[in-house]
Motif scaffolding. Structure first.
Motif, PDB file in Angstrom:
ATOM      1  N   ILE A 106       0.838  -1.204   0.000  1.00 18.65           N
ATOM      2  CA  ILE A 106       0.000   0.000   0.000  1.00 18.65           C
ATOM      3  C   ILE A 106       0.871   1.251   0.000  1.00 18.65           C
ATOM      4  N   ALA A 107       1.956   1.229   0.806  1.00 19.02           N
ATOM      5  CA  ALA A 107       2.840   2.397   0.863  1.00 19.02           C
ATOM      6  C   ALA A 107       3.530   2.622  -0.485  1.00 19.02           C
ATOM      7  N   LEU A 108       3.957   1.557  -1.156  1.00 17.29           N
ATOM      8  CA  LEU A 108       4.597   1.724  -2.465  1.00 17.29           C
ATOM      9  C   LEU A 108       3.623   2.318  -3.473  1.00 17.29           C
ATOM     10  N   SER A 109       2.371   1.883  -3.405  1.00 15.99           N
ATOM     11  CA  SER A 109       1.360   2.428  -4.299  1.00 15.99           C
ATOM     12  C   SER A 109       1.125   3.915  -4.009  1.00 15.99           C
ATOM     13  N   LYS A 110       1.204   4.301  -2.722  1.00 17.15           N
ATOM     14  CA  LYS A 110       1.077   5.732  -2.373  1.00 17.15           C
ATOM     15  C   LYS A 110       2.292   6.514  -2.858  1.00 17.15           C
ATOM     16  N   LEU A 111       3.468   5.900  -2.803  1.00 13.76           N
ATOM     17  CA  LEU A 111       4.669   6.574  -3.314  1.00 13.76           C
ATOM     18  C   LEU A 111       4.554   6.790  -4.830  1.00 13.76           C
ATOM     19  N   GLU A 112       3.849   5.888  -5.504  1.00 15.01           N
ATOM     20  CA  GLU A 112       3.574   6.107  -6.933  1.00 15.01           C
ATOM     21  C   GLU A 112       2.629   7.304  -7.091  1.00 15.01           C
TER      22      GLU A 112
END
Ligand SMILES: [Zn+2]
Length: 299
Positions: A106-112
């Motif tokens: 989820i955090a990686l998707s937010k970083l995107e």
């Protein structure tokens, strides 16, 4: 993947035991570095799916924890290998199909969303990044939710193949198993002799999961697409992988050759430890969550 991944793993373990490793830094240093190098290509591995209940192949020192994975050549050549694969995969697939993305995905998707992660390359075949809403993902080793016919190229859903397996292998339903990496499961013995393996719904050809087995290699087009994306990035961020297979380690070599700094979040040793600019020796999920909270959105 390389033609001899197991041999390479032993070689790398010998290297790691000789003490090639760097000390970890705090997440604040990682955050500051990413702010200055905001276009990041992320490379993820099994460590990231661990908290979604999908076991990893290796422990923190890179040692194999369970059975050696299926070899491509053996799968193609031997009916008995395919029986073993489909029996174990039949029992192991529900664990992958039902897995939910965790804090790291989820955090990686937010970083995107925030404009930092430009491309995500994953060694995982579980599609959890996509389930977390990540848009630009390269599945380096394929996807387990698809099955492909090696004779006619037809793809079908794993769900349909799973239904076929269930209808034709009722004898497996009573057997209890332990989940293993990549939708595999521990299952041995006579029960395998009665295993019915699926064939192509269109041409009756040989079916395999749409993933890259050990002993096979990643499509050149995919590798070149990653090189292309990486050459446009300010930094390579390695998350939750020990980089033991060459298919992913080569991107670190490419980054090093092109002066692209390599950052890493991993709880254990990696094959690239002596190539890293920064390493955070910590849990991927909480470290990435901290990054999301600390980094401003990019315009
Ligand atoms: Zn076919």
């Amino acid at each position: 993947m390389s033609a001899d991944p197991l041999g390479q793993v032993q070689f790398v373990q010998a290297q790691l035991q000789s003490g090639v490793a760097v000390g970890g830094v705090g997440v604040e240093e990682l955050q500051a570095f990413v702010e200055e190098h905001p276009r990041v290509l992320a490379l993820s591995g099994a460590g990231i799916s661990q908290h979604s209940g999908i076991p990893t192949y290796r422990d923190a020192a890179g040692v194999w924890k369970s059975n050696k994975p299926i070899q491509h050549g053996e799968f193609i050549l031997h009916h008995a290998t395919r029986q073993r694969y489909w029996a174990r995969s039949y029992k192991g697939w529900p664990n992958v199909a039902n897995a939910r993305p965790n804090a790291a995905h989820i955090a990686l998707s937010k970083l995107e969303d925030l404009g930092y992660v430009q491309t995500l390359v994953t060694q995982n075949i579980d599609r959890l990044h996509q389930k977390a809403g990540h848009r630009k993902v390269i599945d380096l080793h394929g996807r387990l939710d698809q099955v492909i016919c090696i004779d006619c190229g037809e793809t079908m859903t794993r769900a349909d193949v799973q239904n076929w397996l269930a209808q034709n292998n009722a004898h497996l339903d009573e057997i209890k198993v332990t989940a293993a990496p990549d939708g595999d499961a521990q299952i041995e013995g006579e029960v395998l002799n009665d295993m019915q393996v699926p064939s192509c719904f269109r041409c009756s050809g040989l079916l395999k999961p749409n993933v890259v087995f050990y002993g096979s290699s990643v499509d050149k087009e995919i590798v070149n697409a990653v090189y292309d994306q990486l050459s446009q990035a300010d930094a390579l961020l390695v998350v939750g992988t020990s980089l033991m297979v060459f298919s992913s380690f080569r991107f670190c070599k490419f980054a090093q050759e092109n002066d692209i700094p390599i950052l890493c979040i991993n709880e254990g040793l990696t094959r690239a430890d002596d190539m890293l600019r920064l390493k955070v020796l910590a849990d991927c999920g909480s470290t990435l969550q901290h990054l999301v909270q600390a980094l401003p959105a990019r315009g």
